[in-house]
Write a protein that holds these residues in place. Sequence first.
Motif, PDB file in Angstrom:
ATOM      1  N   MET A   1       0.825  -1.209   0.000  1.00  0.00           N
ATOM      2  CA  MET A   1       0.000   0.000   0.000  1.00  0.00           C
ATOM      3  C   MET A   1       0.857   1.256   0.000  1.00  0.00           C
ATOM      4  O   MET A   1       0.509   2.258  -0.616  1.00  0.00           O
ATOM      5  CB  MET A   1      -0.924   0.003   1.217  1.00  0.00           C
ATOM      6  N   GLN A   2       1.990   1.171   0.692  1.00  0.00           N
ATOM      7  CA  GLN A   2       2.836   2.353   0.807  1.00  0.00           C
ATOM      8  C   GLN A   2       3.505   2.732  -0.514  1.00  0.00           C
ATOM      9  O   GLN A   2       4.012   3.837  -0.656  1.00  0.00           O
ATOM     10  CB  GLN A   2       3.892   2.122   1.888  1.00  0.00           C
ATOM     11  N   GLU A   3       3.501   1.798  -1.491  1.00  0.00           N
ATOM     12  CA  GLU A   3       4.054   2.105  -2.805  1.00  0.00           C
ATOM     13  C   GLU A   3       3.122   3.022  -3.604  1.00  0.00           C
ATOM     14  O   GLU A   3       3.556   3.740  -4.495  1.00  0.00           O
ATOM     15  CB  GLU A   3       4.308   0.821  -3.591  1.00  0.00           C
ATOM     16  N   PHE A   4       1.835   2.973  -3.298  1.00  0.00           N
ATOM     17  CA  PHE A   4       0.849   3.714  -4.082  1.00  0.00           C
ATOM     18  C   PHE A   4       0.126   4.803  -3.302  1.00  0.00           C
ATOM     19  O   PHE A   4      -0.535   5.652  -3.871  1.00  0.00           O
ATOM     20  CB  PHE A   4      -0.188   2.736  -4.656  1.00  0.00           C
ATOM     21  N   ILE A   5       0.242   4.750  -1.965  1.00  0.00           N
ATOM     22  CA  ILE A   5      -0.448   5.728  -1.118  1.00  0.00           C
ATOM     23  C   ILE A   5       0.582   6.435  -0.240  1.00  0.00           C
ATOM     24  O   ILE A   5       1.573   5.836   0.173  1.00  0.00           O
ATOM     25  CB  ILE A   5      -1.507   5.029  -0.230  1.00  0.00           C
ATOM     26  N   ASP A   6       0.333   7.682   0.009  1.00  0.00           N
ATOM     27  CA  ASP A   6       1.195   8.441   0.913  1.00  0.00           C
ATOM     28  C   ASP A   6       1.339   7.667   2.226  1.00  0.00           C
ATOM     29  O   ASP A   6       0.351   7.306   2.866  1.00  0.00           O
ATOM     30  CB  ASP A   6       0.564   9.819   1.170  1.00  0.00           C
ATOM     31  N   SER A   7       2.582   7.383   2.638  1.00  0.00           N
ATOM     32  CA  SER A   7       2.831   6.567   3.828  1.00  0.00           C
ATOM     33  C   SER A   7       2.191   7.158   5.084  1.00  0.00           C
ATOM     34  O   SER A   7       1.869   6.433   6.026  1.00  0.00           O
ATOM     35  CB  SER A   7       4.332   6.391   4.043  1.00  0.00           C
ATOM     36  N   LYS A   8       1.994   8.479   5.107  1.00  0.00           N
ATOM     37  CA  LYS A   8       1.361   9.106   6.264  1.00  0.00           C
ATOM     38  C   LYS A   8      -0.114   8.740   6.385  1.00  0.00           C
ATOM     39  O   LYS A   8      -0.715   8.928   7.439  1.00  0.00           O
ATOM     40  CB  LYS A   8       1.510  10.633   6.172  1.00  0.00           C
ATOM     41  N   LYS A   9      -0.700   8.228   5.294  1.00  0.00           N
ATOM     42  CA  LYS A   9      -2.112   7.847   5.302  1.00  0.00           C
ATOM     43  C   LYS A   9      -2.311   6.352   5.570  1.00  0.00           C
ATOM     44  O   LYS A   9      -3.442   5.872   5.584  1.00  0.00           O
ATOM     45  CB  LYS A   9      -2.755   8.215   3.962  1.00  0.00           C
ATOM     46  N   VAL A  10      -1.205   5.628   5.752  1.00  0.00           N
ATOM     47  CA  VAL A  10      -1.280   4.186   6.011  1.00  0.00           C
ATOM     48  C   VAL A  10      -1.017   3.925   7.489  1.00  0.00           C
ATOM     49  O   VAL A  10       0.002   4.348   8.037  1.00  0.00           O
ATOM     50  CB  VAL A  10      -0.251   3.411   5.155  1.00  0.00           C
TER      51      VAL A  10
END
Length: 209
Positions: A1-10
């Motif tokens: 998920m962190q590859e496609f979404i801002d890591s701060k939102k995971v």
Amino acid sequence: MQEFIDSKKVIEIRNIIDPKEIKSRAKEQSLINFNSAKINIVSVGRLVNHKAFELAIGAINNLISNGHNVHLYIVGEGVERNFLENEIKRLKLTNHCTLLGFQNNPYPFIKKCDIYLQTSRIEGLGRTIIEAALLCKPIVTTNFPTAFSILQDNITGLIAEMNSQDISKSIERLIENKKLKNNLIENLRKKEDWEKEKTLDSIYKLLNS
């Protein structure tokens, strides 16, 4: 998920594992009485390729060849049953390996064993290792990536290379070195598991954000 979404939102939140429930259920009666004259080893998991139970069977074969009186009990069911049964027959281990099938409550088997063994190639969480640790069992596991986030090698368990030879050597260390085995058990007893509280706290923070 962190590859496609801002890591701060995971947000990562671990599954809840309740120590009180596990310890309570472990007190229930199991259907099998272990032979106290043997070293009884238990593994729990689905009979599928990534659990690599053939490595466990191979390790038992090595231990028998080295003169150790051991018995492996595998709790679980799956598509590799026939393959594992054939491996047991091929190595002439029918008196030393038992496939127990699916059990609604695996905890009494873990509680009664001398050593808990996990031979997975990969695990997301390694839940059964956490459960065996909560029951203060000496643990041998393979070096799948998340194993090191659960156990400290030589402190709360033994982490072996992913082959039958190294697995059997780790088990042999526990059989022959009582001080090491007792130290692992004592370290697990001292370790407080706050993961349930941490998980609930993370959920509450998420809901209230």
